[in-house]
Motif scaffolding. Structure first.
Motif, mmCIF file in Angstrom:
data_model
loop_
_atom_site.group_PDB
_atom_site.id
_atom_site.type_symbol
_atom_site.label_atom_id
_atom_site.label_comp_id
_atom_site.label_asym_id
_atom_site.label_seq_id
_atom_site.Cartn_x
_atom_site.Cartn_y
_atom_site.Cartn_z
ATOM 1 N N UNK A 119 0.679 -1.478 -0.020
ATOM 2 C CA UNK A 119 0.021 -0.129 -0.243
ATOM 3 C C UNK A 119 1.240 0.884 0.185
ATOM 4 N N UNK A 120 0.526 2.376 -0.952
ATOM 5 C CA UNK A 120 1.008 3.799 -0.754
ATOM 6 C C UNK A 120 0.028 4.907 -0.632
ATOM 7 N N UNK A 121 0.449 5.811 0.294
ATOM 8 C CA UNK A 121 -0.473 7.067 0.647
ATOM 9 C C UNK A 121 -0.194 8.116 -0.075
ATOM 10 N N UNK A 122 -0.657 9.506 -1.258
ATOM 11 C CA UNK A 122 0.006 10.329 -1.318
ATOM 12 C C UNK A 122 -1.501 11.527 -0.314
ATOM 13 N N UNK A 165 -7.362 15.067 2.562
ATOM 14 C CA UNK A 165 -7.214 13.576 1.463
ATOM 15 C C UNK A 165 -6.384 12.991 1.500
ATOM 16 N N UNK A 166 -6.527 11.847 1.339
ATOM 17 C CA UNK A 166 -4.616 11.122 1.061
ATOM 18 C C UNK A 166 -5.452 9.573 -0.050
ATOM 19 N N UNK A 167 -4.539 10.046 -0.847
ATOM 20 C CA UNK A 167 -5.174 8.406 -1.709
ATOM 21 C C UNK A 167 -4.217 7.653 -1.530
ATOM 22 N N UNK A 168 -5.049 6.291 -1.239
ATOM 23 C CA UNK A 168 -4.661 5.086 -0.873
ATOM 24 C C UNK A 168 -4.506 4.265 -1.767
ATOM 25 N N UNK A 197 3.644 6.479 3.720
ATOM 26 C CA UNK A 197 3.125 8.058 2.684
ATOM 27 C C UNK A 197 4.608 8.367 1.261
ATOM 28 N N UNK A 198 3.969 8.684 0.563
ATOM 29 C CA UNK A 198 4.862 8.427 -1.438
ATOM 30 C C UNK A 198 4.821 9.903 -1.914
#
Length: 220
Positions: free
Chosen positions: A47-50, A62-65, A131-132
């Motif tokens: 999983x990555x979050x932006x 907001x975060x795009x996961x 987090x990326x």
């Protein structure tokens, strides 16, 4: 092979594999063994979050996961797997998953290496992955995501922004089971492998898991 395709060394995959065996055995009198074959599927969903920004650069809450299925080549013959693809089935016409950081949907995988195939994403106020950095989303979509987050009515968007989020899965039709998404992994001249994913956007810790019994088999 298309440039920009994200490849991961098998040493990482095998490391996760070993830890998964240990974790699966804790608290259980039986020995659990992760299933290995031509296609090794990592038992952990990556999983990555932006963080999400508007087109004019404004930060949002907001975060795009984004969630990925990790597939490695552990074939017995040690040969490169050609044109590896993951196809999702279950709720509309089957479609091929995109590969991380690429618009391609097939990849050659050398023995000992693996690739990340996009499953989909959740946009919410919670960080669910590593987090990326940040991404930009158009204003009208941000508003919709904010409304769903405030109402605690999140959905899981299958696919990626590049292939226009093929469809979304909201609250499952029956509780507590989530939606079942079928992933068919294939390559040239190889027998395909099928795994089932459980998708439940209501789960704020692990919204994407393998369906019960998919990844682990018990030794007597």
């Amino acid at each position: 092979m298309a440039s920009g395709i994200f490849i991961v060394c098998c040493a990482i995959v095998i490391g996760v594999f070993g830890l998964s065996i240990i974790a699966a055995g804790e608290g259980s009198p039986k020995t659990s063994v992760i299933e290995v074959g031509t296609f090794y599927v990592d038992p952990n969903i990556y999983r990555e979050a932006h963080s999400v920004k508007t087109p004019d650069g404004r930060e949002t809450n907001l975060y795009e996961n984004t969630f990925y299925l990790v597939v490695a080549n552990l074939s017995d013959d040690g040969k490169t797997l050609r044109k590896v693809q993951v196809e999702y089935r279950g709720y509309e016409a089957p479609f091929a998953a995109e590969i991380k950081d690429s618009s391609a949907n097939t990849v050659d995988i050398k023995h000992g290496n693996g690739a990340f195939f996009v499953i989909g994403r959740i946009v919410s106020s919670k960080i669910l992955g590593m987090f990326k950095g940040s991404v930009t989303i158009e204003d009208k979509r941000i508003k919709a995501f904010e409304q769903r987050d405030a109402a605690d009515a999140l959905s899981f968007n299958i696919g990626s922004p590049e292939n226009k989020d093929r469809f979304a899965l909201g609250s499952p039709p029956s509780s507590p089971t989530g939606w079942i998404l079928i992933a068919v992994i294939s390559a040239e001249d190889k027998k395909s492998r099928v795994v089932k994913l459980n998708i439940d956007a209501r789960d704020k810790t692990n919204p994407v898991t393998f369906a019960k019994g998919e990844m682990v088999k018990e030794k007597s």
